[in-house]
Enzyme design. Structure first.
Site, PDB file in Angstrom:
ATOM      1  N   PHE A 124     -29.192 -20.626  68.009  1.00 49.07           N
ATOM      2  CA  PHE A 124     -28.043 -19.873  67.517  1.00 49.07           C
ATOM      3  C   PHE A 124     -28.516 -18.495  67.067  1.00 49.07           C
ATOM      4  O   PHE A 124     -29.422 -18.394  66.234  1.00 49.07           O
ATOM      5  CB  PHE A 124     -27.448 -20.647  66.338  1.00 49.07           C
ATOM      6  CG  PHE A 124     -26.209 -20.067  65.737  1.00 49.07           C
ATOM      7  CD1 PHE A 124     -25.053 -19.917  66.483  1.00 49.07           C
ATOM      8  CD2 PHE A 124     -26.180 -19.695  64.399  1.00 49.07           C
ATOM      9  CE1 PHE A 124     -23.896 -19.403  65.911  1.00 49.07           C
ATOM     10  CE2 PHE A 124     -25.028 -19.184  63.822  1.00 49.07           C
ATOM     11  CZ  PHE A 124     -23.882 -19.038  64.576  1.00 49.07           C
ATOM     12  N   GLY A 125     -27.955 -17.420  67.614  1.00 51.31           N
ATOM     13  CA  GLY A 125     -28.445 -16.083  67.314  1.00 51.31           C
ATOM     14  C   GLY A 125     -27.483 -15.290  66.448  1.00 51.31           C
ATOM     15  O   GLY A 125     -26.518 -14.698  66.954  1.00 51.31           O
ATOM     16  N   LEU A 126     -27.767 -15.274  65.159  1.00 49.80           N
ATOM     17  CA  LEU A 126     -26.934 -14.545  64.213  1.00 49.80           C
ATOM     18  C   LEU A 126     -27.693 -13.361  63.599  1.00 49.80           C
ATOM     19  O   LEU A 126     -27.208 -12.233  63.598  1.00 49.80           O
ATOM     20  CB  LEU A 126     -26.487 -15.530  63.105  1.00 49.80           C
ATOM     21  CG  LEU A 126     -25.861 -14.940  61.864  1.00 49.80           C
ATOM     22  CD1 LEU A 126     -24.487 -14.385  62.198  1.00 49.80           C
ATOM     23  CD2 LEU A 126     -25.724 -16.021  60.783  1.00 49.80           C
ATOM     24  N   GLU A 128     -29.952 -10.269  62.563  1.00 52.78           N
ATOM     25  CA  GLU A 128     -30.461  -9.042  63.190  1.00 52.78           C
ATOM     26  C   GLU A 128     -31.344  -8.320  62.176  1.00 52.78           C
ATOM     27  O   GLU A 128     -31.330  -8.662  60.996  1.00 52.78           O
ATOM     28  CB  GLU A 128     -29.290  -8.130  63.598  1.00 52.78           C
ATOM     29  CG  GLU A 128     -28.370  -8.790  64.599  1.00 52.78           C
ATOM     30  CD  GLU A 128     -27.282  -7.865  65.120  1.00 52.78           C
ATOM     31  OE1 GLU A 128     -27.289  -6.655  64.779  1.00 52.78           O
ATOM     32  OE2 GLU A 128     -26.428  -8.352  65.873  1.00 52.78           O
ATOM     33  N   HIS A 339     -54.782 -32.426  44.167  1.00 56.55           N
ATOM     34  CA  HIS A 339     -55.944 -32.505  45.062  1.00 56.55           C
ATOM     35  C   HIS A 339     -57.070 -31.555  44.634  1.00 56.55           C
ATOM     36  O   HIS A 339     -58.148 -31.585  45.237  1.00 56.55           O
ATOM     37  CB  HIS A 339     -55.542 -32.134  46.498  1.00 56.55           C
ATOM     38  CG  HIS A 339     -54.893 -33.238  47.263  1.00 56.55           C
ATOM     39  ND1 HIS A 339     -53.613 -33.662  47.023  1.00 56.55           N
ATOM     40  CD2 HIS A 339     -55.348 -34.022  48.280  1.00 56.55           C
ATOM     41  CE1 HIS A 339     -53.299 -34.637  47.856  1.00 56.55           C
ATOM     42  NE2 HIS A 339     -54.334 -34.882  48.616  1.00 56.55           N
ATOM     43  N   GLY A 341     -59.573 -28.574  44.491  1.00 57.42           N
ATOM     44  CA  GLY A 341     -60.104 -27.694  45.549  1.00 57.42           C
ATOM     45  C   GLY A 341     -59.838 -28.237  46.938  1.00 57.42           C
ATOM     46  O   GLY A 341     -59.623 -27.466  47.887  1.00 57.42           O
ATOM     47  N   GLU A 364     -31.220 -19.949  56.721  1.00 54.27           N
ATOM     48  CA  GLU A 364     -29.830 -20.439  56.600  1.00 54.27           C
ATOM     49  C   GLU A 364     -29.237 -20.134  55.225  1.00 54.27           C
ATOM     50  O   GLU A 364     -28.542 -20.954  54.630  1.00 54.27           O
ATOM     51  CB  GLU A 364     -29.758 -21.929  56.927  1.00 54.27           C
ATOM     52  CG  GLU A 364     -30.238 -22.163  58.351  1.00 54.27           C
ATOM     53  CD  GLU A 364     -29.792 -23.477  58.942  1.00 54.27           C
ATOM     54  OE1 GLU A 364     -28.680 -23.924  58.624  1.00 54.27           O
ATOM     55  OE2 GLU A 364     -30.560 -24.015  59.746  1.00 54.27           O
TER      56      GLU A 364
HETATM   57  C1  LIG Z   1     -38.733 -19.101  60.611  1.00 53.40           C
HETATM   58  C2  LIG Z   1     -37.329 -18.569  60.590  1.00 53.40           C
HETATM   59  C3  LIG Z   1     -36.360 -19.145  61.415  1.00 53.40           C
HETATM   60  C4  LIG Z   1     -35.061 -18.615  61.436  1.00 53.40           C
HETATM   61  N1  LIG Z   1     -34.145 -19.120  62.337  1.00 53.40           N
HETATM   62  C5  LIG Z   1     -32.953 -18.473  62.502  1.00 53.40           C
HETATM   63  C6  LIG Z   1     -32.055 -18.849  63.574  1.00 53.40           C
HETATM   64  O1  LIG Z   1     -32.314 -19.797  64.337  1.00 53.40           O
HETATM   65  N2  LIG Z   1     -30.910 -18.128  63.735  1.00 53.40           N
HETATM   66  C7  LIG Z   1     -30.587 -17.069  62.932  1.00 53.40           C
HETATM   67  O2  LIG Z   1     -29.555 -16.452  63.155  1.00 53.40           O
HETATM   68  N3  LIG Z   1     -31.405 -16.700  61.903  1.00 53.40           N
HETATM   69  C8  LIG Z   1     -32.584 -17.358  61.677  1.00 53.40           C
HETATM   70  N4  LIG Z   1     -33.441 -16.981  60.667  1.00 53.40           N
HETATM   71  C9  LIG Z   1     -33.056 -15.866  59.793  1.00 53.40           C
HETATM   72  C10 LIG Z   1     -32.768 -16.262  58.355  1.00 53.40           C
HETATM   73  O3  LIG Z   1     -31.564 -16.974  58.268  1.00 53.40           O
HETATM   74  C11 LIG Z   1     -32.784 -14.975  57.503  1.00 53.40           C
HETATM   75  O4  LIG Z   1     -34.133 -14.563  57.418  1.00 53.40           O
HETATM   76  C12 LIG Z   1     -32.185 -15.165  56.118  1.00 53.40           C
HETATM   77  O5  LIG Z   1     -30.799 -15.382  56.188  1.00 53.40           O
HETATM   78  C13 LIG Z   1     -32.452 -13.974  55.179  1.00 53.40           C
HETATM   79  O6  LIG Z   1     -32.156 -12.752  55.793  1.00 53.40           O
HETATM   80  P1  LIG Z   1     -33.228 -11.566  55.741  1.00 53.40           P
HETATM   81  O7  LIG Z   1     -34.519 -12.150  56.222  1.00 53.40           O
HETATM   82  O8  LIG Z   1     -32.691 -10.401  56.457  1.00 53.40           O
HETATM   83  O9  LIG Z   1     -33.407 -11.238  54.212  1.00 53.40           O
HETATM   84  P2  LIG Z   1     -32.488 -10.221  53.335  1.00 53.40           P
HETATM   85  O10 LIG Z   1     -31.063 -10.530  53.540  1.00 53.40           O
HETATM   86  O11 LIG Z   1     -32.961  -8.826  53.576  1.00 53.40           O
HETATM   87  O12 LIG Z   1     -32.904 -10.650  51.872  1.00 53.40           O
HETATM   88  C14 LIG Z   1     -34.084 -10.179  51.201  1.00 53.40           C
HETATM   89  C15 LIG Z   1     -34.003 -10.659  49.743  1.00 53.40           C
HETATM   90  O13 LIG Z   1     -32.878 -10.047  49.106  1.00 53.40           O
HETATM   91  C16 LIG Z   1     -32.050 -11.047  48.537  1.00 53.40           C
HETATM   92  N5  LIG Z   1     -30.650 -10.634  48.596  1.00 53.40           N
HETATM   93  C17 LIG Z   1     -29.947 -10.206  49.681  1.00 53.40           C
HETATM   94  N6  LIG Z   1     -28.676  -9.940  49.332  1.00 53.40           N
HETATM   95  C18 LIG Z   1     -28.562 -10.210  48.020  1.00 53.40           C
HETATM   96  C19 LIG Z   1     -27.492 -10.151  47.071  1.00 53.40           C
HETATM   97  N7  LIG Z   1     -26.253  -9.781  47.441  1.00 53.40           N
HETATM   98  N8  LIG Z   1     -27.739 -10.493  45.794  1.00 53.40           N
HETATM   99  C20 LIG Z   1     -28.977 -10.904  45.421  1.00 53.40           C
HETATM  100  N9  LIG Z   1     -30.039 -10.971  46.257  1.00 53.40           N
HETATM  101  C21 LIG Z   1     -29.833 -10.643  47.540  1.00 53.40           C
HETATM  102  C22 LIG Z   1     -32.318 -12.288  49.373  1.00 53.40           C
HETATM  103  O14 LIG Z   1     -31.959 -13.477  48.677  1.00 53.40           O
HETATM  104  C23 LIG Z   1     -33.807 -12.153  49.615  1.00 53.40           C
HETATM  105  O15 LIG Z   1     -34.520 -12.656  48.513  1.00 53.40           O
HETATM  106  C24 LIG Z   1     -34.729 -17.522  60.587  1.00 53.40           C
HETATM  107  C25 LIG Z   1     -35.692 -16.984  59.732  1.00 53.40           C
HETATM  108  C26 LIG Z   1     -36.978 -17.469  59.739  1.00 53.40           C
HETATM  109  C27 LIG Z   1     -38.012 -16.816  58.844  1.00 53.40           C
END
Ligand SMILES: Cc1cc2nc3c(=O)[nH]c(=O)nc-3n(C[C@H](O)[C@H](O)[C@H](O)COP(=O)(O)OP(=O)(O)OC[C@H]3O[C@@H](n4cnc5c(N)ncnc54)[C@H](O)[C@@H]3O)c2cc1C
Length: 380
Positions: A124-126, A128, A339, A341, A364
């Site tokens: 699922f690609g959400l 960016e 555990h 070290g 998510e």
């Molecule tokens: C291994 C992995 C697998 C993934 N798989 C998928 C996938 O299959 N499909 C998909 O679509 N996405 C996927 N993701 C993306 C994932 O859902 C996002 O990384 C996540 O939603 C956070 O978005 P961001 O990384 O842009 O962080 P940001 O949104 O930039 O957040 C950075 C920090 O700011 C905080 N923050 C942001 N807004 C607020 C606010 N309003 N108030 C307080 N704090 C805030 C956040 O909590 C976080 O601590 C994946 C990510 C990883 C690392």
């Protein structure tokens, strides 16, 4: 009628997947973490066991089981290897679920069936680069041209895309009242102009597939629209509610694995002429770990049960995801501490649990986002 017993079918699934996790999935987990090799063989066998479409209707090749069964399978796989767990959870709850929830009959037969049979992985690609927690920042566009959408943009961090034959992505399809209108569109991964890049260096979940997607004038027919035009945001929020049960179940699995190892080690390791388990402070640590795992599992099962009853479950899904992912980090960290070290050494596996668990506080919807969701749903 309050009943905490699993049904006969759930117990049978639990027994089967537990044995499989211990015998087939766990033995290669350390190696896969090191080599980053995707668990292809494990998933071949999961397909043969009928697990790949577990909660979907038999009409589409699924297993017709419930969400609690899905949570049990995700927990058990993650207990053995969290990379396998996230692959499975994303396959079902991010890949299959939106097709099942919003697809037409034809789309379900064409796109959900190969997911259920394991022919294709679900993805699922959400997300960016400028649209993470704030999915409103989506910049990918899908412009109508004759009978097609022409899609341009990119996605980051997308699970399973290298192994998916098609996936739903979100894109701006227009504007309404000055606001972006976002829709979900099914895109075959072999479409011209579609590139899947698999070269992230991750902290954990090394054997799972995390990719970047580039869409350069990708043309798909208008009938690939999933659900209704402009409803992409609502659809992905509903999809993520279900996904959060999967993340909660993964967290319980990792925490359980960390606890099991810590308990075992505490009975073997002697210092000051006693096993660690004879020290009250170790006993109290283990008691707290066991209690938190039990509470997290109960919350995951409650959210899954509500979903199966067709009742609202968004708040409980957020609560189980938030609580389980945070206690998974705590339990993994305490398991390392117990555990000493040796816990810092890869051979003892507990350090992997902590690296793998960290993603669950981010993916998510981060912990901060879960608190925002819960606050809204409790009437703040
Ligand atoms: C291994 C992995 C697998 C993934 N798989 C998928 C996938 O299959 N499909 C998909 O679509 N996405 C996927 N993701 C993306 C994932 O859902 C996002 O990384 C996540 O939603 C956070 O978005 P961001 O990384 O842009 O962080 P940001 O949104 O930039 O957040 C950075 C920090 O700011 C905080 N923050 C942001 N807004 C607020 C606010 N309003 N108030 C307080 N704090 C805030 C956040 O909590 C976080 O601590 C994946 C990510 C990883 C690392």
């Amino acid at each position: 009628m309050l009943n905490f017993d699993l049904t006969e079918e759930q117990q049978m699934i639990k027994k089967m997947i537990r044995e499989f996790a211990d015998e087939v999935v766990a033995p290669g987990a350390i190696d896969r973490d090191r080599t980053k090799e995707f668990p292809v063989e494990v998933f071949k066998q999961l397909s043969e066991m009928g697990m790949m479409g577990l909660p979907f209707s038999e009409e589409y090749g699924g297993g017709g089981a419930d969400t609690i069964s899905f949570a049990i399978v995700t927990e058990e796989l993650s207990r053995a290897c969290a990379s396998t767990g996230i692959t499975y959870s994303a396959h079902i709850s991010l890949g299959g679920a939106p097709l099942n929830l919003f697809g037409t009959e034809e789309q379900k037969h064409t796109y959900l069936t190969p997911i259920c049979t394991g022919e294709s992985f679900g993805a699922f690609g959400l997300t960016e680069s400028n649209a993470g927690s704030d999915a409103g920042g989506t910049q990918t566009t899908a412009k109508v041209d004759g009978n097609d959408y022409v899609i341009n943009g990119s996605k980051v961090f997308i699970t399973n895309a290298s192994y998916a034959k098609h996936l739903a992505i979100t894109a701006i399809t227009g504007t309404e009242g000055g606001k972006k209108e976002v829709s979900a569109i099914i895109v075959p991964t072999d479409a011209e102009g579609f590139t899947v890049i698999d070269n992230y260096e991750k902290m954990g979940l090394n054997a799972s597939n995390t990719t970047e997607l580039v869409l350069d004038n990708v043309r798909v027919p208008k009938e690939n629209l999933l659900g209704t035009q402009g409803n992409g945001f609502r659809q992905f929020l509903v999809t993520l509610d279900g996904g959060r049960i999967g993340i909660g179940a993964m967290a319980v699995g990792i925490a359980q694995a960390a606890f099991d190892r810590a308990l075992r080690y505490s009975k073997e390791r002697k210092q000051f002429g006693k096993t660690l388990s004879e020290f009250q402070i170790t006993q109290f640590k283990l008691a707290d770990m066991a209690m938190k795992i039990e509470l997290a599992r109960n919350m995951v099962h409650k959210a899954a049960w509500l979903k199966d009853q067709g009742r609202p479950f968004s708040k409980e899904a957020s609560m189980c995801k938030l609580y389980a992912s945070e206690i998974a980090m705590e339990v993994a960290s305490e398991a390392i501490q117990i555990h000493g070290g040796y816990g810092y050494m890869k051979e003892y596996e507990v350090e992997r649990y902590m690296r793998d668990a960290k993603l669950l506080e981010i993916g998510e919807g981060t912990s901060e986002v879960q608190r925002m969701v819960i606050a809204r749903l409790i009437g703040c």
